[in-house]
Design an enzyme around this catalytic site. Structure first.
Site, PDB file in Angstrom:
ATOM      1  N   TYR A 146      14.756 -16.698   2.406  1.00 52.56           N
ATOM      2  CA  TYR A 146      14.325 -16.917   1.024  1.00 52.56           C
ATOM      3  C   TYR A 146      15.494 -17.376   0.148  1.00 52.56           C
ATOM      4  O   TYR A 146      15.295 -18.055  -0.849  1.00 52.56           O
ATOM      5  CB  TYR A 146      13.771 -15.614   0.430  1.00 52.56           C
ATOM      6  CG  TYR A 146      12.315 -15.349   0.709  1.00 52.56           C
ATOM      7  CD1 TYR A 146      11.824 -15.328   2.009  1.00 52.56           C
ATOM      8  CD2 TYR A 146      11.431 -15.101  -0.333  1.00 52.56           C
ATOM      9  CE1 TYR A 146      10.496 -15.062   2.256  1.00 52.56           C
ATOM     10  CE2 TYR A 146      10.094 -14.835  -0.089  1.00 52.56           C
ATOM     11  CZ  TYR A 146       9.633 -14.821   1.206  1.00 52.56           C
ATOM     12  OH  TYR A 146       8.307 -14.550   1.455  1.00 52.56           O
ATOM     13  N   LYS A 197      13.718 -10.982  15.608  1.00 56.84           N
ATOM     14  CA  LYS A 197      13.388 -12.023  16.593  1.00 56.84           C
ATOM     15  C   LYS A 197      14.687 -12.332  17.341  1.00 56.84           C
ATOM     16  O   LYS A 197      15.185 -13.466  17.366  1.00 56.84           O
ATOM     17  CB  LYS A 197      12.821 -13.252  15.847  1.00 56.84           C
ATOM     18  CG  LYS A 197      12.257 -14.344  16.740  1.00 56.84           C
ATOM     19  CD  LYS A 197      10.914 -13.991  17.375  1.00 56.84           C
ATOM     20  CE  LYS A 197      10.501 -15.094  18.346  1.00 56.84           C
ATOM     21  NZ  LYS A 197       9.320 -14.744  19.150  1.00 56.84           N
ATOM     22  N   ASP A 230       6.691 -10.998  16.733  1.00 54.35           N
ATOM     23  CA  ASP A 230       5.361 -11.417  17.196  1.00 54.35           C
ATOM     24  C   ASP A 230       4.613 -10.231  17.809  1.00 54.35           C
ATOM     25  O   ASP A 230       3.434  -9.992  17.529  1.00 54.35           O
ATOM     26  CB  ASP A 230       5.442 -12.620  18.162  1.00 54.35           C
ATOM     27  CG  ASP A 230       6.593 -12.538  19.166  1.00 54.35           C
ATOM     28  OD1 ASP A 230       7.392 -11.576  19.110  1.00 54.35           O
ATOM     29  OD2 ASP A 230       6.697 -13.443  20.026  1.00 54.35           O
ATOM     30  N   ASP A 254       7.375  -9.896   4.561  1.00 49.91           N
ATOM     31  CA  ASP A 254       6.329 -10.486   3.719  1.00 49.91           C
ATOM     32  C   ASP A 254       5.052 -10.659   4.537  1.00 49.91           C
ATOM     33  O   ASP A 254       3.963 -10.240   4.124  1.00 49.91           O
ATOM     34  CB  ASP A 254       6.809 -11.852   3.200  1.00 49.91           C
ATOM     35  CG  ASP A 254       5.752 -12.528   2.341  1.00 49.91           C
ATOM     36  OD1 ASP A 254       5.174 -11.859   1.474  1.00 49.91           O
ATOM     37  OD2 ASP A 254       5.499 -13.741   2.554  1.00 49.91           O
ATOM     38  N   ASP A 258       1.239  -8.087   4.563  1.00 47.69           N
ATOM     39  CA  ASP A 258      -0.137  -8.559   4.306  1.00 47.69           C
ATOM     40  C   ASP A 258      -1.012  -8.269   5.518  1.00 47.69           C
ATOM     41  O   ASP A 258      -2.175  -7.887   5.395  1.00 47.69           O
ATOM     42  CB  ASP A 258      -0.166 -10.069   4.009  1.00 47.69           C
ATOM     43  CG  ASP A 258      -0.044 -10.385   2.509  1.00 47.69           C
ATOM     44  OD1 ASP A 258       0.634  -9.611   1.810  1.00 47.69           O
ATOM     45  OD2 ASP A 258      -0.621 -11.392   2.054  1.00 47.69           O
TER      46      ASP A 258
HETATM   47  C1  LIG Z   1       5.155 -14.576  -4.574  1.00 44.18           C
HETATM   48  C2  LIG Z   1       6.028 -14.576  -3.362  1.00 44.18           C
HETATM   49  C3  LIG Z   1       7.343 -15.217  -3.698  1.00 44.18           C
HETATM   50  C4  LIG Z   1       6.230 -13.154  -2.803  1.00 44.18           C
HETATM   51  C5  LIG Z   1       7.148 -13.183  -1.584  1.00 44.18           C
HETATM   52  O1  LIG Z   1       7.009 -14.023  -0.694  1.00 44.18           O
HETATM   53  O2  LIG Z   1       8.033 -12.323  -1.532  1.00 44.18           O
HETATM   54  C6  LIG Z   1       4.956 -12.420  -2.412  1.00 44.18           C
HETATM   55  O3  LIG Z   1       4.297 -13.007  -1.341  1.00 44.18           O
HETATM   56  C7  LIG Z   1       5.265 -10.966  -2.110  1.00 44.18           C
HETATM   57  O4  LIG Z   1       4.903 -10.498  -1.026  1.00 44.18           O
HETATM   58  O5  LIG Z   1       5.841 -10.283  -2.966  1.00 44.18           O
HETATM   59 MG   LIG Z   2       3.665 -11.618   0.152  1.00 45.56          MG
END
Ligand SMILES: CC(C)[C@H](C(=O)O)[C@@H](O)C(=O)O
Ligand SMILES: [Mg+2]
Ligand SMILES: NC(=O)c1ccc[n+]([C@@H]2O[C@H](COP(=O)([O-])OP(=O)(O)OC[C@H]3O[C@@H](n4cnc5c(N)ncnc54)[C@H](O)[C@@H]3O)[C@@H](O)[C@H]2O)c1
Length: 379
Positions: A146, A197, A230, A254, A258
């Site tokens: 990032y 990884k 993975d 990240d 999710d």
């Molecule tokens: C909005 C984006 C930059 C952010 C990230 O990738 O960190 C989001 O997906 C998160 O998980 O906080």
């Molecule tokens: Mg995110």
């Protein structure tokens, strides 16, 4: 009586999309804790995004910068959405969430994943909300691909364009987030799974070596395992209850968080805390936000699940305000609201009543009142 000097300063920034909708519910919860439980905090609301941009030319106007600067804790809603196209890239970048994380060095991002028993018993969610799931992903938040340089898009001699980013980690960046993971594990079930990884990336080879070294030097009482990312993604889907604390780099964290969200029923359920270094007075700048984004597909409809944001307030009560009983109380109130069948659309069974964002806030507040009254009776 609290004096202003021991007041914890909280900046509340709803932001964009569903951000202000869910944050409004968290703000009601914060007001309740200040009024009914005497939690010593001052709240300062501040704007972020397209609205202040149109008024001031900045997505992060000066007043918001000041509110965040003086704050011990920032309660954040969300950033992003179709309106972002109206803001030139330079203005957006100047006030980005990534910029804030970097500015305050919020390197340790805690994302707890808990399968609420009420949802684990709910028919449509049964398939993936598995009883016993209770783990925390600690995502390194201020380095990795990032932030690595060089980055960019360049024109090649043959007329093609080439995009490039740089994954990078230093020893200290790895060790400090790994330390957070080992320390957290000692307060839980004493298990850390480090995800990398290392079969492909040098950054991951270094990550694994440093995690192993720190473990050997200071945390050999904690059970340490390693997974390639993975495999970790597959294991989170296969058997999420096996994990206690998972520590990983920025981009892996990240994606995995999710993915792990579904073990709790919905992305709308996940809270987070992003913590900076401890200063010489023992204070730690922190940003509390739900894991989800601005959800443009449901923004403005008043149907977003506010529980991720509300549970972030529980994290704030525990970590910034040092009020573990109040954090427990809020988590119990969320459990009680869910146990009585309160459901926003994302976690509702077919045919069940779907609460609006505000109604879910009402359900948590009413549960808070009831539990607090019972506790008073018992005392
Ligand atoms: C909005 C984006 C930059 C952010 C990230 O990738 O960190 C989001 O997906 C998160 O998980 O906080
Ligand atoms: Mg995110
Ligand atoms: N921390 C942040 O501010 C943050 C985090 C993630 C994404 N984003 C941004 O948000 C924008 C939209 O991204 P996206 O659509 O990929 O991800 P998202 O998290 O906004 O939404 C993904 C899906 O989850 C659903 N969802 C999310 N939160 C929900 C909630 N509280 N209740 C019910 N359903 C919910 C959405 O409706 C959508 O279908 C992008 O601009 C992205 O960069 C910001």
């Amino acid at each position: 009586m609290n004096t202003r000097s021991n007041m914890v300063k909280v900046a509340v920034v709803g932001g964009e999309g569903i951000g202000p909708e869910v944050t409004a519910q968290s703000q009601r919860i914060l007001n309740w804790f200040a009024a009914k439980r005497g939690v010593p905090m001052t709240l300062r609301e501040a704007q972020y995004g397209i609205i202040p941009y149109l008024a001031t030319g900045k997505v992060l106007p000066d007043d918001t910068v000041e509110a965040m600067e003086e704050a011990d804790a920032i309660v954040w809603g969300a950033t992003g959405g179709p309106e972002t196209k109206e803001v030139p890239a330079a203005a957006r970048k100047a006030g980005s969430l990534l910029g804030l994380r970097s500015k305050y060095d919020l390197y340790a991002n805690l994302r707890p994943i808990v399968a609420n028993p009420a949802l684990a018993d709910s028919a449509p969610l049964k398939a993936h909300v598995l009883k016993g799931v209770d783990f925390v992903i600690i995502r390194e938040l201020t380095s990795g691909i990032y932030f690595g340089e060089p980055r960019g898009i360049e024109m090649l001699a043959d007329g093609q364009r080439r995009g490039f980013n740089t994954e990078q980690y230093t020893t200290n960046q790895i060790r400090r987030v790994a330390r957070s993971a080992f320390e957290l594990a000692r307060t839980r079930r004493s298990k850390v799974c480090s995800v990398d990884k290392a079969n492909v990336l040098e950054t991951s080879v270094l990550w694994r070596e440093e995690v192993i070294a720190l473990h050997r030097e200071e945390f050999s009482d904690v059970d340490l395992t390693h997974l390639y990312v993975d495999n970790a993604a597959m294991q989170i889907v296969r058997e999420p209850a096996q994990f206690d604390v998972m520590v990983t780099g920025n981009i892996f964290g990240d994606i995995l968080s999710d993915c792990a969200a579904m073990a709790s029923g919905s992305l709308g359920m996940l809270p987070s805390a992003s913590l900076g270094p401890v200063d010489k007075f023992g204070r730690r700048k922190a940003l509390y936000e739900p894991v989800h984004g601005s959800a443009p597909d449901i923004a403005g409809k008043g149907i977003a699940n506010p529980l991720g944001s509300i549970l972030s307030i529980a994290m704030m009560l525990r970590m910034t305000l040092n009020r573990p009983e109040d954090a427990d109380l809020l988590e119990k109130a969320v459990d009680a609201a869910l146990a009585t069948g309160a459901r926003t659309a994302d976690i509702a069974e077919p045919g069940a009543k779907k609460l609006s964002t505000t109604e879910m806030g009402d359900a948590v507040l009413s549960a808070l009142e009831k539990i607090a009254a019972k506790e008073k009776e018992r005392a």
